[in-house]
Write an enzyme that holds these catalytic residues in place. Structure first.
Site, PDB file in Angstrom:
ATOM      1  N   THR A   1       0.854  -1.189   0.000  1.00  0.00           N
ATOM      2  CA  THR A   1       0.000   0.000   0.000  1.00  0.00           C
ATOM      3  C   THR A   1       0.881   1.226   0.000  1.00  0.00           C
ATOM      4  O   THR A   1       1.941   1.249   0.624  1.00  0.00           O
ATOM      5  CB  THR A   1      -0.872   0.048   1.264  1.00  0.00           C
ATOM      6  OG1 THR A   1      -0.015   0.112   2.410  1.00  0.00           O
ATOM      7  CG2 THR A   1      -1.739  -1.177   1.365  1.00  0.00           C
TER       8      THR A   1
ATOM      9  N   GLU B   1      -6.116  -3.560   0.014  1.00  0.00           N
ATOM     10  CA  GLU B   1      -6.467  -4.616   0.948  1.00  0.00           C
ATOM     11  C   GLU B   1      -7.710  -5.397   0.516  1.00  0.00           C
ATOM     12  O   GLU B   1      -8.069  -6.386   1.160  1.00  0.00           O
ATOM     13  CB  GLU B   1      -6.706  -4.020   2.346  1.00  0.00           C
ATOM     14  CG  GLU B   1      -5.452  -3.513   3.038  1.00  0.00           C
ATOM     15  CD  GLU B   1      -5.107  -2.063   2.681  1.00  0.00           C
ATOM     16  OE1 GLU B   1      -5.623  -1.572   1.653  1.00  0.00           O
ATOM     17  OE2 GLU B   1      -4.333  -1.435   3.419  1.00  0.00           O
TER      18      GLU B   1
END
Lengths: 549, 549
Positions: free
Chosen positions: A188, A332
C-alpha cells in the site's frame, strides 16, 4: 457428511491453462506509439511464453519455492505473461509501483527480499540509480526499448527478456499449489509509516477474477475488449489481467502511452468496449476530446475508481455515449469492493444517487458500519460510520512485521479479524454504499462527526476558490474543530468572513469552521490524493498563518 | 509463504445473508393460476422466513448435524426458502424428483435416510401412497393447497409449513460451516442400475453460483427477472435459486403451472428478461404462441439444456425476439458445464455452428477428450472422443455405496479422478464443445465409431419418418453394427430399402445399417430422453421383428 465433489484447488495456474487453451484466439494488444502498428499477441502465444518465462526463471535464474519476482513495468503483454507465469510456478509476483518515492521503492524491494526484477527498458532511468542499494536483487530482466548501458557496472546479472525465454520449452510442469499459498504481493502507498505488504493467495485471485466477470461487476466476456489504463502495479490493475485471461476478454494495453492524445488514438483505432482507470485519466481525455473531437462510443462502460468521480464528468461522458460506472476498493480488498449499477426501472434522473454512490456489495464482501462509539449502525442511508469488511479476497493482516511475522495493526483490523477500511459513509436499506470521508479526516466535534469532504465540496463551489482542504485540529472545548485551508484562484479578492457566510448557506451552523488559512496548493500523495497529514503537521508546527473568526 | 487474506469459507449461509440484506427488495413471484394475483415475496422476507424454517426444523422436528431434509415440491418461494435454510443450518437439502417411478422414490428416500419431507399439498396424491414404505421419514411438512386427509393414519407426524414457522424468531445463529461439507444431495435418474447420489458442497454451490452469474454464462444481475421453469428437483434448477439470491436476480416461479398456456400468461404478465428450461417446454410454448400470438420479447435470452435444441426451434424463437442459448451439463456437474455464446464479430449466419454447439467451457470446468483406445485426442473440431471433466463443482464420486462409503464406478470416473461424462463429441481449436452421442450409444464398428445420433437425425429428415432410434447390436464380423428402429408417420408407405438409400445420401456407406425394424414409438426415460437400453434389450430378447438388408 462430506460432499462427493472433486477437490480441485483454485489457482492462477488454472486461469493460465484455461485462457491458453480455450481462449487461445483472444488478443493482448500493446500500444507502441502514434503511427506505429500496435503489437498483437494471442492468449495462446502468451500462455506458451509464460511457460518459457517460468522455465527461464527456474533453470537460468534459479528461482525456487515461493521466492519473490518483482516487476517494474507498464501495462503490456510481457507484464501479463509475468502475472501468469510467476504465481503458476509457485513463486510470488511482486508489482513495484513506479510512482513511489525512491526511498520507498528501495525499502519495499528489501522488505520483500526480491531476487529478480523484470523491468521495462523505458524505466531503467528510474531503476538504475536505485539498484546499488537494492542488495537482495541478483537478476535484472529487461524488456522493451530503453538504454541498457544505464545498468553497466551493476552488481546484478542483466538479461534480455526475449533472449532469456527464446528456444525454451513451451510447456512447464506446473506444480500442484495449495490455493491458500501466496501468489502476488502488493504494497500500500499509505501516507503514514512504512508501506504495508498485502499478500494475495491463489484462491483470492481466482475468486476475485470470477467476481470481476460477473454481470453485476464488470461483466466482461470473450466478445469484449477492455482498455486497461489502471496500471498493473496498482492493485493488480483491479484484477483485470487475471479476470480477462479467465474469460477470454481481449486486452488493450497502453504501455507507457498514458497521455490523453495517445489514449484517444488507441480507442479510435482499436475500439475497446470497456475501460478501467481513475478519474484523472477521464478528465484529461475529456479535455483532449473537447479540443479534438473523436467518437469513443465503442466503450459502452468504463469502470472508474481510486477516488470519487465528479458528477459533471459522468454527465460529460454520458453525452459521448460512454457510461462511467463507480467502483470502490483498496489494495487490501484485491480491490473489488463495490460497483455502482443502479436498480432496474429508474429514469436517468432517478439513477443519479445510485450512480454517484460507491455501489452495491457482492456476496464475497460482507460489510458492517461501525459508529463513533464502536456501535454497529443500521443501514438507513443516514447513519455514518467506518466501513469494515470481511471476505475471501479481503486482507486479514499485513506481510512481515518487525519480528518477521504477519501483523494486524489495531487501526487496520478489528479484534474479530475484519478489515477497517478507514472509509466513513452510510449504507442504504438496499445495500448501496456512499462514502463521505476518510476516518482520519472526519472531525470529531463534541460527540458528533463533521464531514471534511462535505465542507470541502461546499467551499470549492465558491467561484473564487480553486481548491480547499479541511482537517481536524485540536480544540480545548470540543475535542476537535475543522480548519479550512483554501487555495484561491488567481486574482481572487474574497475574504474568510464571506467564505464562511457562503458555507453557511449549505452547512449546519455548528459545523462551520472558526479557523481559516490560505495555502498555495493542497499537498498531494504520490497517487494524487489530498495529503491532509501534511496540513495537520504544518498547523501543529505553527507554520500556517491562521485567522480565527 | 502464506497469503495475508482472510480465511472466509464459501457457504450457502453467505448467500442467504447477503441476499437478505443487500438484495432485500428483490422479489420471488410465484404463479398461482390464471386470473389469480401471483404471490410475491421479497428476498428480505424469504431470508427471515428461512431463519424461521431453520429454527422450526431444529427446535420442533429435532433436525441436527448433517441430517437430510427432503423436498417434494414445485418451483415456488417456499422451495427457495428450503434451499437456503437447510444447508445454512448444516443439514443437507435433498430434492426429490417427482417424475421418478414410485419404486425409485422409495429407494432414494431410504438410501438418503431422509427424516423430514417438505411437500407441496398438490403432490400429496403422489406421496401419500408411498409414505408407508418410507420408514426413515418421521415428519411431513405440507405447504400450499392440497388435500391433507390423504395423510390420515400416516406413521409420520404431519405439520403445516406456515403454522410450523409462524411466531418463531426471524434470526438464527447460523453455524460456521466447513466449505467442503455437504449442502445438497441429488440423485441421477440414470437408466441403468440404482439411482446414484451426488452430494454438492457449500463450496461447489458457491462457486457454481458465481459462474452462473458471470457475463459469459447466464449473466444475470439485480436488474433481471428469470423465469425458472427447469424444476428445482432437477439438478438444483441449474443452480438458479442460489445464483439469483447471490446477485439479487428476481425469480418468477411457475409452481405447478407448467403447461404452455399459463407459461405464456406469466411471461406476458410478469415480463421476465431470462428463462431456463429444456427444449420440450419451448416446443410447447411455441405451439401455444402460434395458436394464440403474444409478445414474449421481454425475454432477451433463454438458457436451454437437458438435451440438444433443434435448429428450427432456435430460428422460430429468433423471430420472436428471444434468443435460445445452449448450455450443457449433468447432475454430476452441478450442472453448468458449457454455454454456447458465439464469438464477437460474426454474421448471424456464421454464428450458427457456435449456437448449435454445446458451447465453451468456463475456467472451472477443465475438459479432455478420450478416444476409442484411451488416447487423449486433439481439439481439432473433428476427432471424436468421450468427454471427461475436472473441476471444483464436478463430482468425483457417488454417495453411499454398498459398504456405506462413497464409490467411484470405473465407467463413471477415470483412475486419476476425472468424471467420465458418457458424452461423445469433439472440441474445436477455440474451445467449443459439440456433442454427437452418448458413449453407450456409439456404435463401435471395426475400430471406428459410428454416431447413432447422426443416423437418427438423417433418418428423421425423411418426410415419412416420425421418430428414429439407432442402437448398437453385436456383430460377429465388426464387433458392433447399427440397428435402425423407425417410427413411421400415419399412412406411411416407405420401405427399408428406400430409407437406406435416403440415408446413403448424407452418410458414409460403411455406416449404413443392415438391420431395420419398425416400432410403435421410441421408449423414453422419465425426463423424456430416448431410452435406448429398452430397444437393445428387446433386440437381445428377440422381441423385435428385424429385417436384414
Amino acid at each position: 457428511m462430506l460432499s462427493t465433489m472433486q477437490d480441485v484447488p483454485l489457482t492462477v495456474t488454472r486461469i493460465l491453462v484455461h485462457g491458453t487453451l480455450v481462449h487461445g484466439s483472444s488478443q493482448i494488444t500493446t500500444w507502441t506509439g502514434e503511427g506505429q502498428e500496435p503489437h498483437r499477441r494471442s492468449f495462446a502465444e502468451a500462455g506458451l511464453r509464460a511457460a518459457q518465462l517460468a522455465g527461464a526463471l527456474r533453470d537460468e535464474l534459479g528461482v525456487e519455492g515461493d521466492q519473490r519476482v518483482a516487476t517494474l513495468m507498464w501495462n503490456n503483454a510481457e507484464h501479463v505473461e509475468a502475472y501468469l507465469a510467476i504465481p503458476s510456478m509457485g513463486a510470488v509476483l511482486h508489482t513495484l509501483n513506479l510512482r513511489l518515492p525512491a526511498e520507498q521503492l528501495v525499502w519495499i524491494v528489501a522488505h520483500a527480499a526480491d531476487r529478480v526484477i523484470i523491468v521495462n527498458g523505458s524505466l531503467l532511468p528510474l531503476l538504475a540509480p536505485l539498484l546499488p542499494r537494492m542488495t537482495t536483487v541478483e537478476h535484472i530482466v529487461v524488456s522493451g526499448p530503453g538504454d541498457r548501458s544505464l545498468l553497466d557496472g551493476s552488481h546484478a546479472r542483466v538479461h534480455e527478456y526475449e533472449e532469456l525465454i527464446a528456444d525454451r520449452p513451451t510447456t512447464y510442469d506446473w506444480p500442484e499449489i495449495d490455493e491458500r499459498q501466496a501468489a502476488a504481493l502488493c504494497y500500500t502507498s499509505g501516507t503514514t509509516g512504512d508501506p504495508k505488504g498485502v499478500v494475495y493467495s491463489h484462491r483470492s485471485i481466482y475468486l476475485h477474477s470470477m467476481q470481476v466477470n460477473t454481470a453485476q461487476s464488470m461483466g466482461l466476456t470473450d466478445r469484449d475488449t477492455t482498455l486497461v489504463v489502471v496500471p498493473q502495479f496498482h492493485v493488480n490493475a483491479w484484477g483485470l489481467p487475471h479476470a480477462t485471461f479467465m474469460s477470454g476478454v481481449n486486452m488493450l494495453m497502453p504501455d507507457r502511452f498514458l497521455q490523453p492524445a495517445p489514449l484517444a488514438e488507441m480507442i479510435v483505432s482499436e475500439q475497446p468496449t470497456h475501460a478501467a482507470a481513475v478519474p484523472t485519466i477521464w478528465q484529461g481525455l475529456l479535455a483532449e476530446l473537447t479540443a479534438h473531437p473523436r467518437d469513443i462510443s465503442c466503450m459502452k462502460t468504463v469502470t472508474i475508481g481510486g477516488s470519487a468521480c465528479p458528477p459533471s464528468l459522468m454527465e460529460a461522458y454520458d453525452k459521448l455515449g460512454v457510461r462511467l460506472c463507480h467502483a470502490w476498493g483498496m489494495t487490501e480488498t484485491s480491490p473489488l469492493g463495490t460497483v455502482a449499477n443502479p436498480p432496474a426501472g429508474l429514469t436517468a434522473e432517478e439513477e443519479w444517487p445510485y450512480r454517484l454512490s460507491q455501489g452495491r456489495f457482492p456476496a464475497g464482501v460482507e460489510p458492517r458500519l461501525i459508529g463513533p462509539s464502536g456501535e454497529r449502525l443500521p443501514w438507513d442511508g443516514e447513519s455514518a460510520g467506518e466501513l469494515e469488511v470481511r471476505g475471501p479476497w479481503i486482507a486479514g493482516a499485513y506481510y512481515g512485521g518487525a519480528n518477521g511475522e504477519d501483523f494486524r495493526p489495531a487501526d487496520k483490523f478489528s479484534e474479530d479479524g475484519w478489515l477497517k477500511t478507514g472509509d466513513v459513509g452510510h449504507i442504504s436499506p438496499d445495500g448501496y454504499l456512499t462514502l463521505t470521508d476518510r476516518a482520519k479526516d472526519v472531525i470529531k466535534s463534541g460527540g458528533e462527526w463533521i464531514s471534511s469532504v462535505d465542507l470541502e465540496n461546499a467551499l470549492m463551489a465558491h467561484p473564487q476558490v480553486a481548491e480547499a482542504a479541511v482537517v481536524a485540529v485540536p480544540d480545548a472545548k470540543w475535542g476537535e474543530r475543522p480548519l479550512a485551508s483554501v487555495v484561491l484562484k488567481e486574482g481572487a479578492s474574497v475574504g474568510f468572513a464571506e467564505l464562511r457566510a457562503f458555507l453557511g448557506e449549505s452547512v449546519a451552523k455548528w459545523q462551520l469552521p472558526e479557523r481559516w488559512t490560505v495555502i498555495a496548493s493542497v499537498p498531494k500523495t504520490s497517487v494524487g490524493k489530498f495529503d491532509k497529514k501534511v496540513i495537520r503537521r504544518q498547523y501543529a508546527d505553527g507554520e500556517l498563518d491562521v485567522t480565527e473568526l
